[in-house]
Enzyme design. Structure first.
Site, short mmCIF file in Angstrom:
data_model
loop_
_atom_site.label_atom_id
_atom_site.label_comp_id
_atom_site.label_asym_id
_atom_site.label_seq_id
_atom_site.Cartn_x
_atom_site.Cartn_y
_atom_site.Cartn_z
N ASP A 6 78.45 92.41 98.51
CA ASP A 6 78.53 91.52 97.36
C ASP A 6 79.93 91.55 96.76
O ASP A 6 80.33 92.54 96.15
CB ASP A 6 77.49 91.95 96.31
CG ASP A 6 77.49 91.05 95.09
OD1 ASP A 6 76.66 90.12 95.05
OD2 ASP A 6 78.30 91.28 94.18
N TYR A 57 87.18 89.63 91.56
CA TYR A 57 87.36 91.06 91.80
C TYR A 57 88.75 91.35 92.39
O TYR A 57 89.20 92.50 92.37
CB TYR A 57 86.29 91.61 92.75
CG TYR A 57 84.87 91.56 92.22
CD1 TYR A 57 84.60 91.37 90.87
CD2 TYR A 57 83.79 91.70 93.09
CE1 TYR A 57 83.30 91.31 90.40
CE2 TYR A 57 82.48 91.66 92.62
CZ TYR A 57 82.24 91.45 91.29
OH TYR A 57 80.94 91.40 90.83
N LYS A 88 81.62 84.99 94.88
CA LYS A 88 81.31 84.25 93.65
C LYS A 88 82.51 83.43 93.20
O LYS A 88 83.65 83.91 93.27
CB LYS A 88 80.88 85.22 92.54
CG LYS A 88 79.77 86.17 92.95
CD LYS A 88 79.40 87.10 91.81
CE LYS A 88 78.58 88.27 92.28
NZ LYS A 88 79.38 89.30 92.98
N HIS A 145 79.96 82.41 89.23
CA HIS A 145 80.00 83.76 88.66
C HIS A 145 79.71 83.79 87.16
O HIS A 145 78.89 84.59 86.70
CB HIS A 145 81.37 84.39 88.92
CG HIS A 145 81.39 85.87 88.85
ND1 HIS A 145 82.37 86.65 89.41
CD2 HIS A 145 80.51 86.76 88.29
CE1 HIS A 145 82.11 87.93 89.20
NE2 HIS A 145 80.99 88.03 88.52
N LEU A 202 71.50 100.51 86.94
CA LEU A 202 71.42 101.94 86.63
C LEU A 202 71.94 102.25 85.22
O LEU A 202 72.12 103.42 84.86
CB LEU A 202 72.21 102.76 87.66
CG LEU A 202 71.76 102.60 89.12
CD1 LEU A 202 72.54 103.54 90.03
CD2 LEU A 202 70.26 102.82 89.29
N ARG A 262 74.80 104.17 80.05
CA ARG A 262 74.93 103.59 78.70
C ARG A 262 73.70 103.87 77.84
O ARG A 262 73.79 103.96 76.62
CB ARG A 262 75.16 102.08 78.79
CG ARG A 262 76.57 101.71 79.23
CD ARG A 262 76.80 100.23 79.12
NE ARG A 262 76.16 99.49 80.19
CZ ARG A 262 75.62 98.28 80.07
NH1 ARG A 262 75.60 97.69 78.89
NH2 ARG A 262 75.08 97.68 81.10
#
Length: 240
Positions: A46, A51, A76, A108, A192, A197
């Site tokens: 992905d 990026y 994306k 995106h 996750l 957080r």
């Protein structure tokens, strides 16, 4: 590892778990990480234009020695440059990725295309019709934004990639109703987050109880991350 797949609404199949090249690999050389991920059994990769590592992602794909048909590659669409279209932007990505097509191409961020979502979606359909991508979808779209593009879509989105984990599941309900209606696969990022957080929240003891039970059943160590990924998988979510 053998990875099961999820059916997309266009007839294709997508591996239920993907190796992502954002976050830790953002603007970094992804070649070694991609090659290692493939060596360890990942087939779904992905990526994204924003990026800044599609070139090295492509290097990793080539270095892996895997045939193109064995891999599922996602990228994306970033904010368009003047004169560019979703199709021309994808053509640039394909050169960097060193592939003839991607398996999945996502819009995106809807905030990159304010007032132009319908136009952008028609451009995504053009990229699909040109054979540059097998499937098209979106990322970070709200229910209202999904409805906006569905008004003009001849091809509905196959995927909507959003933040998904137990703490935000209730907030996703409007999205999930639309996903269910149009058979749009929910894809997750930050799955996750409750371990980082959200540490110290009400989910912690629940995860610990499930982890301990699974360890006893399996007779092998189970991580908190595996518990959360399994929860997402059981919800039919594509995990990145």
């Amino acid at each position: 590892m053998t990875v099961s797949t999820l059916p997309l609404n266009d007839g294709h199949q997508v591996p239920w778990i993907a190796f992502g090249t954002g976050t830790a690999l953002f603007q970094e050389d992804a070649e070694d990480a991609i090659r290692l991920a493939i060596d360890n059994g990942f087939t779904h990769l992905d990526g994204a234009q924003v990026y800044g590592n599609e070139e090295t992602m492509g290097n990793g794909i080539v270095a892996s020695g895997k045939s193109r048909s064995e891999l599922f590659v996602t990228t994306k669409l970033a904010k368009l440059q003047p004169g560019a279209t979703p199709k021309s932007a994808l053509q640039e990505s394909l050169k960097k990725l060193k592939v003839d097509y991607v398996d999945l191409y996502l819009v995106h961020q809807p905030s990159n295309h304010i007032g132009k979502l319908k136009e952008i979606w028609k451009g995504m359909e053009e990229a699909h019709k040109a054979g540059l991508t097998k499937s098209i979808g979106v990322s970070n779209f709200t229910a209202d934004q999904l409805n906006t593009i569905l008004e003009v879509a001849t091809i509905p989105p196959a995927v909507n990639q959003v933040e998904a984990h137990p703490y935000v599941w209730k907030a996703l309900q409007e999205n999930l109703v639309i996903h269910d209606k149009y058979k749009i696969v929910t894809s997750s990022y930050a799955g996750l987050s409750p371990l980082f957080r959200g540490k110290g929240g009400p989910l912690d003891p629940v995860i610990e109880q499930i982890r301990a039970r699974l360890e006893k059943t399996r007779g092998a160590p189970v991580s908190d991350g595996q518990v959360l990924n399994k929860w997402l998988q059981q919800k039919g979510v594509l995990v990145v």
